[in-house]
Scaffold this motif. Structure first.
Motif, PDB file in Angstrom:
ATOM      1  N   ALA A  41     -47.417 -35.137  22.861  1.00 30.60           N
ATOM      2  CA  ALA A  41     -47.976 -36.611  22.789  1.00 30.60           C
ATOM      3  C   ALA A  41     -49.243 -36.489  21.861  1.00 30.60           C
ATOM      4  O   ALA A  41     -49.424 -37.675  21.185  1.00 30.60           O
ATOM      5  CB  ALA A  41     -48.522 -36.819  24.518  1.00 30.60           C
ATOM      6  N   ARG A  42     -49.844 -35.644  21.792  1.00 32.10           N
ATOM      7  CA  ARG A  42     -50.953 -35.456  20.660  1.00 32.10           C
ATOM      8  C   ARG A  42     -50.758 -35.349  19.443  1.00 32.10           C
ATOM      9  O   ARG A  42     -51.166 -36.052  18.429  1.00 32.10           O
ATOM     10  CB  ARG A  42     -52.088 -34.273  21.309  1.00 32.10           C
ATOM     11  N   ILE A  43     -49.547 -34.462  19.266  1.00 31.08           N
ATOM     12  CA  ILE A  43     -48.838 -34.510  17.941  1.00 31.08           C
ATOM     13  C   ILE A  43     -48.466 -35.916  17.439  1.00 31.08           C
ATOM     14  O   ILE A  43     -48.730 -36.193  16.107  1.00 31.08           O
ATOM     15  CB  ILE A  43     -47.790 -33.490  17.692  1.00 31.08           C
ATOM     16  N   GLU A  44     -47.931 -36.557  18.228  1.00 28.29           N
ATOM     17  CA  GLU A  44     -47.628 -38.012  17.926  1.00 28.29           C
ATOM     18  C   GLU A  44     -48.906 -38.940  17.624  1.00 28.29           C
ATOM     19  O   GLU A  44     -49.091 -39.522  16.533  1.00 28.29           O
ATOM     20  CB  GLU A  44     -46.814 -38.623  18.925  1.00 28.29           C
ATOM     21  N   SER A  45     -49.741 -38.979  18.857  1.00 25.65           N
ATOM     22  CA  SER A  45     -50.763 -39.953  18.572  1.00 25.65           C
ATOM     23  C   SER A  45     -51.993 -39.514  17.587  1.00 25.65           C
ATOM     24  O   SER A  45     -52.437 -40.138  17.012  1.00 25.65           O
ATOM     25  CB  SER A  45     -51.444 -40.196  20.175  1.00 25.65           C
ATOM     26  N   ASP A  46     -52.322 -38.447  17.719  1.00 27.69           N
ATOM     27  CA  ASP A  46     -53.554 -37.874  16.921  1.00 27.69           C
ATOM     28  C   ASP A  46     -52.838 -37.565  15.261  1.00 27.69           C
ATOM     29  O   ASP A  46     -53.975 -37.812  14.472  1.00 27.69           O
ATOM     30  CB  ASP A  46     -54.098 -36.541  17.509  1.00 27.69           C
ATOM     31  N   LEU A  47     -51.937 -36.973  15.202  1.00 29.83           N
ATOM     32  CA  LEU A  47     -51.514 -36.537  13.838  1.00 29.83           C
ATOM     33  C   LEU A  47     -50.425 -37.411  13.177  1.00 29.83           C
ATOM     34  O   LEU A  47     -50.216 -37.242  11.980  1.00 29.83           O
ATOM     35  CB  LEU A  47     -50.709 -35.196  13.927  1.00 29.83           C
ATOM     36  N   GLY A  48     -49.860 -38.435  14.020  1.00 27.63           N
ATOM     37  CA  GLY A  48     -49.165 -39.295  13.329  1.00 27.63           C
ATOM     38  C   GLY A  48     -47.500 -38.665  13.054  1.00 27.63           C
ATOM     39  O   GLY A  48     -47.040 -39.370  12.126  1.00 27.63           O
ATOM     40  N   ALA A  49     -47.220 -37.543  13.356  1.00 22.80           N
ATOM     41  CA  ALA A  49     -46.029 -36.863  13.038  1.00 22.80           C
ATOM     42  C   ALA A  49     -44.714 -37.438  13.702  1.00 22.80           C
ATOM     43  O   ALA A  49     -44.085 -36.886  14.675  1.00 22.80           O
ATOM     44  CB  ALA A  49     -46.209 -35.539  13.226  1.00 22.80           C
ATOM     45  N   TYR A  50     -44.575 -38.812  13.698  1.00 20.57           N
ATOM     46  CA  TYR A  50     -43.832 -39.505  14.344  1.00 20.57           C
ATOM     47  C   TYR A  50     -42.868 -40.629  13.511  1.00 20.57           C
ATOM     48  O   TYR A  50     -43.915 -41.390  12.908  1.00 20.57           O
ATOM     49  CB  TYR A  50     -44.001 -40.072  15.855  1.00 20.57           C
ATOM     50  N   GLY A  51     -41.669 -41.059  13.854  1.00 20.25           N
ATOM     51  CA  GLY A  51     -41.382 -42.113  13.189  1.00 20.25           C
ATOM     52  C   GLY A  51     -40.095 -42.972  13.916  1.00 20.25           C
ATOM     53  O   GLY A  51     -40.015 -42.598  15.011  1.00 20.25           O
TER      54      GLY A  51
END
Length: 429
Positions: free
Chosen positions: A354-364
């Protein structure tokens, strides 16, 4: 437990990447695609592992309710029809390493012009066979088509009964070439009556490594003796007060990908159960406590920007230096590592993702991007079919009652494999 809706969203988006990676005519998955999911960013080639991953992920998507059962069967049928037409090694039924993802034609050059010496990998064929076994059990209407491919695959072609120092079980070769590639090879046949081929000089010696999927498939089909599994090596590393049986490079992929299909920790709680719990905990503690990276999960992946490399936790690797957690000044975590850790540490892994998605933006739109630098947020910009298959496979097991393990481990397969896994010792204290 992690939020169910959050996990389902991740799974649905990951399946969207597979829909974009799959050729509508051949049914084959591409090796990678850009985070935009633009068809023009498809890699143009595929592998047996990629194909196996699409097979099991299609079943997973059906079990999660993302695709209608009839649509699932149609897609699998299209892919199986292409597999029937693809060129294989005639005496073993094994598939080569690279094929055109639009036609299924065997490739001799990569899209960038690089020469390919067609190679047949034991571990890559293991992942393809795993996908076929899942489909055969999950879609009985397709079982005949599956077995027409699966039953001609003989994993004995990789089994060198004379290799290894830990007893009579032998070792699996890394694979072979049919035509001499001009490298240092070993011309030999491991199956009586079959022509010699050009095997790699190396074997897979470690138990805790991803090639054990090929061991499981070969043992389940009576092509590799159970003694092989019993004789694989289990050295120790001691880190942060605990013994752990290491993987070669200290990566999550090596340790956990086979357990998407074989419930090793359930069948052997005092060995695999302990070792997998320690492996995940030590990956997390290395990153969070020792290195203070803020995020964790290390495994081979696409690199931020471009390229592909290996990443791991050196203190729990068997190789002298292990796979690094940093490359060119970047700390590279890959979401597929934490996705597989959901099967071991669900709350901690879900929080990390969840933090990789929200904090680092590594999501598409296709789910998690393959890797990200924790220092700058620079990411790989693409999805790898292999890594997405680990993400969705693990999520499906967590969300759908171990569905992939149940499809792979039919009663017949469990009757063969469970005693082998349960009897395996590890020198853990």
């Amino acid at each position: 437990m992690p939020d169910h809706d959050l996990l389902r969203r991740w799974a649905a988006d990951t399946w969207r990447s597979f829909e974009a990676m799959t050729d509508p005519v051949s049914g084959l998955p591409t090796d990678s695609i850009g985070v935009s999911l633009d068809p023009d960013t498809r890699s143009g080639y595929t592998s047996p592992t990629n194909i196996g991953g699409l097979l099991w992920c299609t079943v997973a998507a059906r079990d999660l309710g993302f695709v209608d059962p009839e649509v699932c069967r149609d897609g699998l049928g299209r892919l199986l029809a292409t597999l029937h037409r693809m060129e294989v090694h005639g005496e073993s039924g094994m598939f080569y390493n690279w094929y055109d993802d639009r036609t299924g034609a065997l490739m001799h050059r990569m899209p960038d012009g690089g020469t390919i010496h067609p190679f047949l990998s034991s571990v890559d064929n293991g992942w393809l066979a795993a996908g076929l076994m899942v489909v055969a059990a999950a879609e009985p209407a397709l079982a005949d088509e599956v077995h027409a491919v699966l039953d001609r695959m003989d994993f004995g072609v990789f089994h060198d009964a004379a290799a290894g120092d830990e007893g009579p079980g032998g070792r699996l070769s890394g694979g072979f070439w049919v035509v001499d590639p001009g490298a240092d090879t070993r011309p030999v046949s491991f199956v009586d009556g079959k022509a010699p081929v050009f095997h790699t000089r190396h074997h897979y010696d470690l138990l805790d490594s991803e090639p054990r999927i090929a061991s499981y498939v070969g043992i389940a089909h009576g092509q590799v003796p159970p003694e092989h599994y019993a004789s694989l090596e289990t050295p120790l590393r001691h880190y942060r007060g605990r013994d752990v049986v290491p993987t070669f490079g200290g990566s999550m992929f090596e340790a956990l990908m086979p357990t998407i299909f074989v419930p090793e920790a359930e069948w052997a709680p005092d060995t695999w159960g302990v070792n997998q719990a320690r492996t995940v905990a030590l990956q997390r503690e290395y990153a969070m406590d020792e290195k203070a990276y803020g995020y964790w999960g290390f495994s081979p992946s696409a690199c931020p920007g471009d390229g592909y490399s290996v990443f791991g936790v050196p203190p729990i690797a068997w190789e002298a230096d292990g796979y690094p957690s940093e490359r060119d000044g970047e700390v590279v975590v890959t979401p597929h590592a934490s996705a597989m850790a959901l099967m071991v540490e669900p709350d901690e892994a879900a929080d990390n993702l969840a933090r990789i998605e929200s904090d680092l933006g590594a999501y598409g739109p296709g789910g998690f991007i393959d890797s990200v630098d924790t220092l700058t947020g620079r990411h790989a910009g693409r999805h790898l079919s292999l890594d997405q298959s680990m993400v969705l496979g693990a999520l499906a097991n967590v969300l759908a009652d171990d569905c992939l393990r149940r499809w792979f481990c039919t009663p017949e397969v469990e009757a063969v494999l469970r005693p082998v896994v349960a009897a395996r010792t590890m020198p853990l204290t």
